[in-house]
Design an enzyme around this catalytic site. Structure first.
Site, PDB file in Angstrom:
ATOM      1  CD  GLU A 162      -2.638   1.072  -0.067  1.00 38.53           C
ATOM      2  OE1 GLU A 162      -3.430   0.172  -0.312  1.00 38.53           O
ATOM      3  OE2 GLU A 162      -2.410   2.002  -0.872  1.00 38.53           O
ATOM      4  CE  LYS A 222       4.554   0.821   2.189  1.00 34.97           C
ATOM      5  NZ  LYS A 222       3.302   0.398   2.731  1.00 34.97           N
ATOM      6  CB  CYS A 278       5.010   3.444   7.063  1.00 36.01           C
ATOM      7  SG  CYS A 278       3.514   2.490   6.838  1.00 36.01           S
TER       8      CYS A 278
HETATM    9  C1  UDX Z   1      -1.001  -0.960   8.095  1.00 40.27           C
HETATM   10  C2  UDX Z   1      -0.209  -2.123   7.556  1.00 40.27           C
HETATM   11  O1  UDX Z   1      -0.927  -3.272   7.656  1.00 40.27           O
HETATM   12  C3  UDX Z   1       1.137  -2.113   8.176  1.00 40.27           C
HETATM   13  O2  UDX Z   1       1.919  -3.176   7.803  1.00 40.27           O
HETATM   14  C4  UDX Z   1       1.720  -0.879   7.654  1.00 40.27           C
HETATM   15  O3  UDX Z   1       3.087  -0.846   7.802  1.00 40.27           O
HETATM   16  C5  UDX Z   1       1.029   0.236   8.361  1.00 40.27           C
HETATM   17  O4  UDX Z   1      -0.270   0.230   7.995  1.00 40.27           O
HETATM   18  P1  UDX Z   1      -2.684  -0.178   9.721  1.00 40.27           P
HETATM   19  O5  UDX Z   1      -3.880  -0.495   8.899  1.00 40.27           O
HETATM   20  O6  UDX Z   1      -2.247   1.227   9.767  1.00 40.27           O
HETATM   21  O7  UDX Z   1      -1.498  -1.102   9.291  1.00 40.27           O
HETATM   22  O8  UDX Z   1      -2.751  -0.791  11.157  1.00 40.27           O
HETATM   23  P2  UDX Z   1      -3.898  -0.730  12.209  1.00 40.27           P
HETATM   24  O9  UDX Z   1      -4.684   0.521  12.042  1.00 40.27           O
HETATM   25  O10 UDX Z   1      -3.248  -1.064  13.495  1.00 40.27           O
HETATM   26  O11 UDX Z   1      -4.868  -1.921  11.768  1.00 40.27           O
HETATM   27  C6  UDX Z   1      -4.579  -3.257  11.892  1.00 40.27           C
HETATM   28  C7  UDX Z   1      -5.833  -3.979  12.384  1.00 40.27           C
HETATM   29  O12 UDX Z   1      -5.619  -5.372  12.340  1.00 40.27           O
HETATM   30  C8  UDX Z   1      -6.232  -3.656  13.823  1.00 40.27           C
HETATM   31  O13 UDX Z   1      -7.527  -3.127  13.853  1.00 40.27           O
HETATM   32  C9  UDX Z   1      -6.154  -4.999  14.542  1.00 40.27           C
HETATM   33  O14 UDX Z   1      -7.131  -5.175  15.523  1.00 40.27           O
HETATM   34  C10 UDX Z   1      -6.312  -5.971  13.396  1.00 40.27           C
HETATM   35  N1  UDX Z   1      -5.767  -7.303  13.668  1.00 40.27           N
HETATM   36  C11 UDX Z   1      -4.522  -7.461  14.127  1.00 40.27           C
HETATM   37  C12 UDX Z   1      -6.572  -8.422  13.422  1.00 40.27           C
HETATM   38  O15 UDX Z   1      -7.723  -8.292  13.037  1.00 40.27           O
HETATM   39  N2  UDX Z   1      -6.050  -9.660  13.639  1.00 40.27           N
HETATM   40  C13 UDX Z   1      -4.798  -9.853  14.122  1.00 40.27           C
HETATM   41  O16 UDX Z   1      -4.362 -10.995  14.310  1.00 40.27           O
HETATM   42  C14 UDX Z   1      -4.005  -8.696  14.362  1.00 40.27           C
HETATM   43  C1  UDX Z   2       3.927   7.047   4.188  1.00 46.39           C
HETATM   44  C2  UDX Z   2       4.131   6.996   2.662  1.00 46.39           C
HETATM   45  O1  UDX Z   2       4.060   8.311   2.131  1.00 46.39           O
HETATM   46  C3  UDX Z   2       3.110   6.091   2.026  1.00 46.39           C
HETATM   47  O2  UDX Z   2       3.343   5.971   0.629  1.00 46.39           O
HETATM   48  C4  UDX Z   2       3.186   4.730   2.674  1.00 46.39           C
HETATM   49  O3  UDX Z   2       2.226   3.873   2.158  1.00 46.39           O
HETATM   50  C5  UDX Z   2       3.002   4.838   4.175  1.00 46.39           C
HETATM   51  O4  UDX Z   2       3.965   5.741   4.714  1.00 46.39           O
HETATM   52  P1  UDX Z   2       2.248   8.292   5.814  1.00 46.39           P
HETATM   53  O5  UDX Z   2       3.156   7.811   6.899  1.00 46.39           O
HETATM   54  O6  UDX Z   2       0.795   8.064   5.955  1.00 46.39           O
HETATM   55  O7  UDX Z   2       2.669   7.650   4.426  1.00 46.39           O
HETATM   56  O8  UDX Z   2       2.437   9.873   5.636  1.00 46.39           O
HETATM   57  P2  UDX Z   2       3.512  10.801   4.895  1.00 46.39           P
HETATM   58  O9  UDX Z   2       2.757  11.831   4.176  1.00 46.39           O
HETATM   59  O10 UDX Z   2       4.493  10.030   4.117  1.00 46.39           O
HETATM   60  O11 UDX Z   2       4.239  11.518   6.122  1.00 46.39           O
HETATM   61  C6  UDX Z   2       5.103  10.846   7.002  1.00 46.39           C
HETATM   62  C7  UDX Z   2       5.724  11.822   7.965  1.00 46.39           C
HETATM   63  O12 UDX Z   2       6.684  12.646   7.324  1.00 46.39           O
HETATM   64  C8  UDX Z   2       4.732  12.762   8.640  1.00 46.39           C
HETATM   65  O13 UDX Z   2       5.041  12.903   9.998  1.00 46.39           O
HETATM   66  C9  UDX Z   2       4.945  14.056   7.891  1.00 46.39           C
HETATM   67  O14 UDX Z   2       4.591  15.172   8.661  1.00 46.39           O
HETATM   68  C10 UDX Z   2       6.434  13.998   7.618  1.00 46.39           C
HETATM   69  N1  UDX Z   2       6.850  14.825   6.479  1.00 46.39           N
HETATM   70  C11 UDX Z   2       6.407  14.526   5.229  1.00 46.39           C
HETATM   71  C12 UDX Z   2       7.695  15.895   6.683  1.00 46.39           C
HETATM   72  O15 UDX Z   2       8.092  16.186   7.804  1.00 46.39           O
HETATM   73  N2  UDX Z   2       8.084  16.647   5.605  1.00 46.39           N
HETATM   74  C13 UDX Z   2       7.669  16.373   4.341  1.00 46.39           C
HETATM   75  O16 UDX Z   2       8.068  17.101   3.406  1.00 46.39           O
HETATM   76  C14 UDX Z   2       6.795  15.281   4.147  1.00 46.39           C
END
Ligand code: UDX
Ligand code: UDX
Length: 464
Positions: A162, A222, A278
């Site tokens: 993603e 990724k 991430c």
């Molecule tokens: C995602 C990606 O999956 C992760 O690898 C990436 O690096 C960050 O974003 P995200 O959707 O942001 O994770 O995580 P989160 O909001 O914590 O959602 C994960 C969900 O999975 C939780 O709601 C948790 O309850 C659920 N879960 C976890 C299950 O349903 N089964 C499990 O065994 C573990």
């Molecule tokens: C990131 C990647 O962009 C996305 O492609 C991946 O799937 C998940 O991780 P996310 O963590 O949701 O997404 O947000 P992002 O917009 O990348 O920002 C990450 C952090 O960097 C934030 O704290 C943001 O404030 C910071 N940031 C970003 C800066 O400080 N300066 C910048 O110019 C851009």
């Protein structure tokens, strides 16, 4: 192969929005999102669609349109797995907090649990898709578990990382720069599975933007993409410190540098440090994998991105203390913004947590305002660090529901998330209600320094 039923395990920031958009774009497919967290599923099913557990601009409208029609949220994981032709695994993979690789490697226990559950339940062939970001070669482990513990059914494992960014998830899902699908492209069955997923995305995404690769390239891409993005932030943040001592302005430098089409203008905004679920996790993963192959120089190279980020958070907080006559003990500091970036209620790894922790160690009193983050979340973030007891955190930190209230009687204000609404606050009124000298620290370079200085603030922005 025509897909009719999709199941997604994990109703989080990735699974929720991704499945909502697939459901909207493919009305003929039934999409069921399952999660072991009952409370989270309850919120996804809340009759008031504004109460869904994840805040993303535009998401509640899509959920409203699709929920109950072809988008369902449930805790019945077994049933959803059994009915699905295609299963997305979208559970979290946090950094390990124990054992080998502690603080570095991804904890894959949830992924493995999912694989074992699928193996136990499935009665017919399935396509299993890694949506969670995983270390390279995890798909091979998944396949091993499924093939060796299953009921003799056949699995195709795909990697479909993603790339959506929180705060713009819906927009990123609707118009992605690219979609990446990794699969066993050498074999006919593998290619068939890849094509089944390509067909779904091709409903709304131009085919030329859907890339197919082998599984390992997909998994590594990724990690690489996130490492490159985070590296740009750490690079500009390194320059911000140099700007502060030389009299250069980091925004001017970023603009000049970004105009070079070979460099590009995005991800050059200096800040109090990157956060989110991430960047840190994925780079630590990269570092860990590199070291485990004995590639120490490669590991050191990427680790520096994290070291720089930790430095930026710490030095921002240290600068606040130093500027306020080397003490903040007993002083009230207003923190505006707790989320790791604007337009999300996600706080994972947010710089605000670390800045607050530093200030609390200096015995400051803190009042926090964030438009989308709950009080409960803020305390839980601080408690998680374990720097002091939960009681002490609750004594020293107050969470309020307006910026103005947070700033009243404060010695200093710190902007830690770039929420749009902070730009147009009544800064004159805020100034009048603060102790003097009134310090304003802008960790996001959000505010116009000239107008703030004219009001009377002692104004400090990162990179000036
Ligand atoms: C995602 C990606 O999956 C992760 O690898 C990436 O690096 C960050 O974003 P995200 O959707 O942001 O994770 O995580 P989160 O909001 O914590 O959602 C994960 C969900 O999975 C939780 O709601 C948790 O309850 C659920 N879960 C976890 C299950 O349903 N089964 C499990 O065994 C573990
Ligand atoms: C990131 C990647 O962009 C996305 O492609 C991946 O799937 C998940 O991780 P996310 O963590 O949701 O997404 O947000 P992002 O917009 O990348 O920002 C990450 C952090 O960097 C934030 O704290 C943001 O404030 C910071 N940031 C970003 C800066 O400080 N300066 C910048 O110019 C851009």
């Amino acid at each position: 192969m025509k897909i009719k039923n999709i199941c997604c395990i994990g109703a989080g920031y990735v699974g929720g929005p991704t499945m909502a958009v697939i459901a909207q774009k493919c009305p003929e497919i039934k999409v069921t999102v399952v999660d072991i967290n009952e409370n989270r599923i309850k919120k996804w099913n809340d009759p008031d669609v504004e109460k869904i557990p994840i805040y993303e601009p535009g998401l509640s409208d899509i959920v409203k349109e699709t929920r109950g029609k072809n988008l369902f949220f449930s805790t019945d994981v077994d049933q959803a797995i059994e009915k699905a032709d295609m299963i997305f695994i979208s559970v979290n993979t946090p950094t390990k907090t124990y054992g080998i690789g502690k603080g570095m490697a991804a904890d894959l226990k949830y992924i493995e649990l999912c694989a074992r559950q699928i193996a136990r339940v499935a009665k017919d062939d399935k396509i299993v898709i890694e949506k969670s970001t995983l270390p390279v070669r995890t798909a091979a482990a998944l396949k091993n578990i499924l093939d060796n513990t299953g009921n003799g059914v056949k699995y195709q494992i795909l990697s479909n990382p993603e790339f959506l960014a929180e705060g713009t998830a819906v927009e990123d899902l609707l118009n992605p720069d690219r979609v990446l699908i990794g699969g066993d492209i050498e074999t006919e069955n593998g290619m068939e599975a890849v094509n089944a997923l390509v067909d779904i995305y091709a409903t709304w995404i131009p085919k030329e933007n859907i890339l197919t690769t082998n599984v390992w390239s997909s998994e590594l891409s990724k990690l690489t993409a996130n490492a490159f993005l985070a590296q740009r932030v750490s690079s500009i943040n390194a320059m911000s410190q140099l700007c502060e001592v030389t009299g250069a302005d980091v925004d001017e430098v970023a603009r000049a540098v970004g105009k070079d089409s070979r460099i590009g203008s995005k991800f050059l905004k200096s800040s109090v440090g990157f956060g989110g679920s991430c960047f840190q996790k994925d780079i630590l993963n990269l570092v860990y994998i590199s070291r485990s192959f004995g590639l120490n120089e490669v590991a050191d190279y990427w680790e520096q991105v994290i070291i720089m980020n930790d430095h930026q958070k710490r030095r921002f907080a240290a600068n606040m203390v130093q500027t306020m006559f080397n003490t903040v003990a007993g002083k009230k500091i207003a923190i505006l913004g707790w989320a790791f970036k604007k337009d999300t209620n996600d706080t994972r790894e947010s710089a605000a947590i670390y800045v607050a922790d530093y200030l609390l160690n200096e015995q400051a009193e803190i009042e926090v305002y964030d438009p989308k983050v709950t009080e409960e979340q803020i305390y839980s973030d601080l408690d998680y660090l374990g720097s002091r007891s939960g009681d002490v955190n609750r004594q020293a930190v107050t969470v309020v529901d307006s910026a103005l209230v947070a700033c009243e009687d404060a010695h200093a204000v710190a902007i830690l998330t770039e929420w749009d609404e902070f730009v147009n606050l009544d800064w004159k009124k805020i100034y009048d209600k603060m102790y003097k000298p009134a310090f304003l620290f802008d960790g996001r370079r959000l505010l116009n320094s000239k107008t703030k200085k004219e009001i009377g603030f002692d104004f400090y922005a990162i990179g000036n």
